[in-house]
Write a protein that holds these residues in place. Sequence first.
Motif, PDB file in Angstrom:
ATOM      1  N   ARG A 272     -10.895  48.536   0.070  1.00  0.00           N
ATOM      2  CA  ARG A 272     -11.500  47.207   0.236  1.00  0.00           C
ATOM      3  C   ARG A 272     -11.558  46.816   1.706  1.00  0.00           C
ATOM      4  NH1 ARG A 272      -8.351  46.001  -4.396  1.00  0.00           N
ATOM      5  NH2 ARG A 272      -6.748  45.054  -3.067  1.00  0.00           N
TER       6      ARG A 272
ATOM      7  N   GLN B 154     -23.651  44.879   2.398  1.00  0.00           N
ATOM      8  CA  GLN B 154     -22.634  45.456   1.524  1.00  0.00           C
ATOM      9  C   GLN B 154     -23.048  46.841   1.037  1.00  0.00           C
ATOM     10  OE1 GLN B 154     -21.847  43.224  -2.051  1.00  0.00           O
ATOM     11  NE2 GLN B 154     -19.944  44.313  -2.476  1.00  0.00           N
TER      12      GLN B 154
ATOM     13  N   THR C  91     -18.938  46.216   6.250  1.00  0.00           N
ATOM     14  CA  THR C  91     -19.891  45.161   5.897  1.00  0.00           C
ATOM     15  C   THR C  91     -20.011  44.158   7.031  1.00  0.00           C
ATOM     16  OG1 THR C  91     -19.371  45.401   3.546  1.00  0.00           O
ATOM     17  CG2 THR C  91     -20.430  43.354   4.225  1.00  0.00           C
ATOM     18  N   GLU C  92     -18.886  43.764   7.618  1.00  0.00           N
ATOM     19  CA  GLU C  92     -18.893  42.807   8.722  1.00  0.00           C
ATOM     20  C   GLU C  92     -19.665  43.355   9.915  1.00  0.00           C
ATOM     21  OE1 GLU C  92     -18.193  39.475  11.104  1.00  0.00           O
ATOM     22  OE2 GLU C  92     -18.056  39.764   8.924  1.00  0.00           O
TER      23      GLU C  92
ATOM     24  N   ARG D 250     -23.330  42.705   9.549  1.00  0.00           N
ATOM     25  CA  ARG D 250     -23.737  41.316   9.304  1.00  0.00           C
ATOM     26  C   ARG D 250     -24.582  40.796  10.463  1.00  0.00           C
ATOM     27  NH1 ARG D 250     -21.579  36.373  10.536  1.00  0.00           N
ATOM     28  NH2 ARG D 250     -19.838  37.368  11.612  1.00  0.00           N
TER      29      ARG D 250
ATOM     30  N   VAL E 227     -26.219  47.118  -5.908  1.00  0.00           N
ATOM     31  CA  VAL E 227     -24.791  46.974  -5.599  1.00  0.00           C
ATOM     32  C   VAL E 227     -23.958  47.694  -6.651  1.00  0.00           C
ATOM     33  CG1 VAL E 227     -22.871  45.341  -5.482  1.00  0.00           C
ATOM     34  CG2 VAL E 227     -24.996  44.835  -4.271  1.00  0.00           C
TER      35      VAL E 227
ATOM     36  N   LEU F 100     -14.298  48.799   3.421  1.00  0.00           N
ATOM     37  CA  LEU F 100     -15.604  48.277   3.036  1.00  0.00           C
ATOM     38  C   LEU F 100     -15.882  46.943   3.709  1.00  0.00           C
ATOM     39  CD1 LEU F 100     -18.130  48.505   1.297  1.00  0.00           C
ATOM     40  CD2 LEU F 100     -16.864  47.441  -0.588  1.00  0.00           C
ATOM     41  N   ALA F 101     -14.880  46.073   3.780  1.00  0.00           N
ATOM     42  CA  ALA F 101     -15.064  44.769   4.419  1.00  0.00           C
ATOM     43  C   ALA F 101     -15.383  44.919   5.898  1.00  0.00           C
ATOM     44  CB  ALA F 101     -13.806  43.913   4.225  1.00  0.00           C
TER      45      ALA F 101
END
Length: 265
Positions: free
Chosen positions: A183, A214, A190-191, A194, A161, A186-187
């Motif tokens: 951010r 991530q 990442t979601e 998931r 990471v 990236l979020a």
Amino acid sequence: MTTSSISTMRAWPVSALAVWAAARDASRCAPDDVLHTLHDYAQAHEVDGPSDDVHTGDVLELLDLVAANAHVAVRMPAAGDAQGLPPGTVMDSAMTTREVLLIDDRPAGSDGPTLALGLIARGTPERCRWELNRLTTAVAVDRLSSDLPLGELEYNLREAVGEAAQIIAGLSGARPSTPADLRDALAAMTEARRLDLPPHDNPRVDRVLAAAAQIDAIVQLAGVGALGVSGAQSTVADDRLRRLTSLTRTARTAAINTLITDYRR
């Protein structure tokens, strides 16, 4: 054409089916929970079997096939790393879909190499087609389900990471206008990577999958030009990005197989 009709399914449908089917058989979730999860991937599901020896007319029969067998193992192959898959139709398909579930469809208790089934998924949020093909080379599915220890992989992911963040920090070029934009990007990425899991008792699995998602998102941001990376910079970072991607595939595979094994005990 609507936006959803040209979009792709959420990531890891095969892994989701495998873990939720195992959880159902371990009485950790209800059958409706499995169907609800699959519906989150696609509104409709179709199943293609390889021959008369496998009857898979619908997704419920497919769930039973995943459950009633000796062993299953998720693999996530990529160019240069087949993760134990022999050459053939199944490996070729898995290279494009990025994941496959190997099914040793002999009775429980059977061990050793066998001509296993390979399950992949293709589709859109409207329709998912599950494809089953039998391998033409025998593999020991029970051995493939035993990956590296999650503790070692979790440590490697923690280190990765930080390395992935350093790669982004070292790349110049056009970036989102503010740190908040970065951010948010990236979020969102990442979601999208998931994997929703059934109830379980292994928090390390959650940590490993979260870290893998991530790192995948960071690699995607750095590698697809979202940061305005120059060709020279991309070449310099390419080897590091490939190594990080390989680590996330290995870690995600191990986490999913660990959870399936826990449910099937």
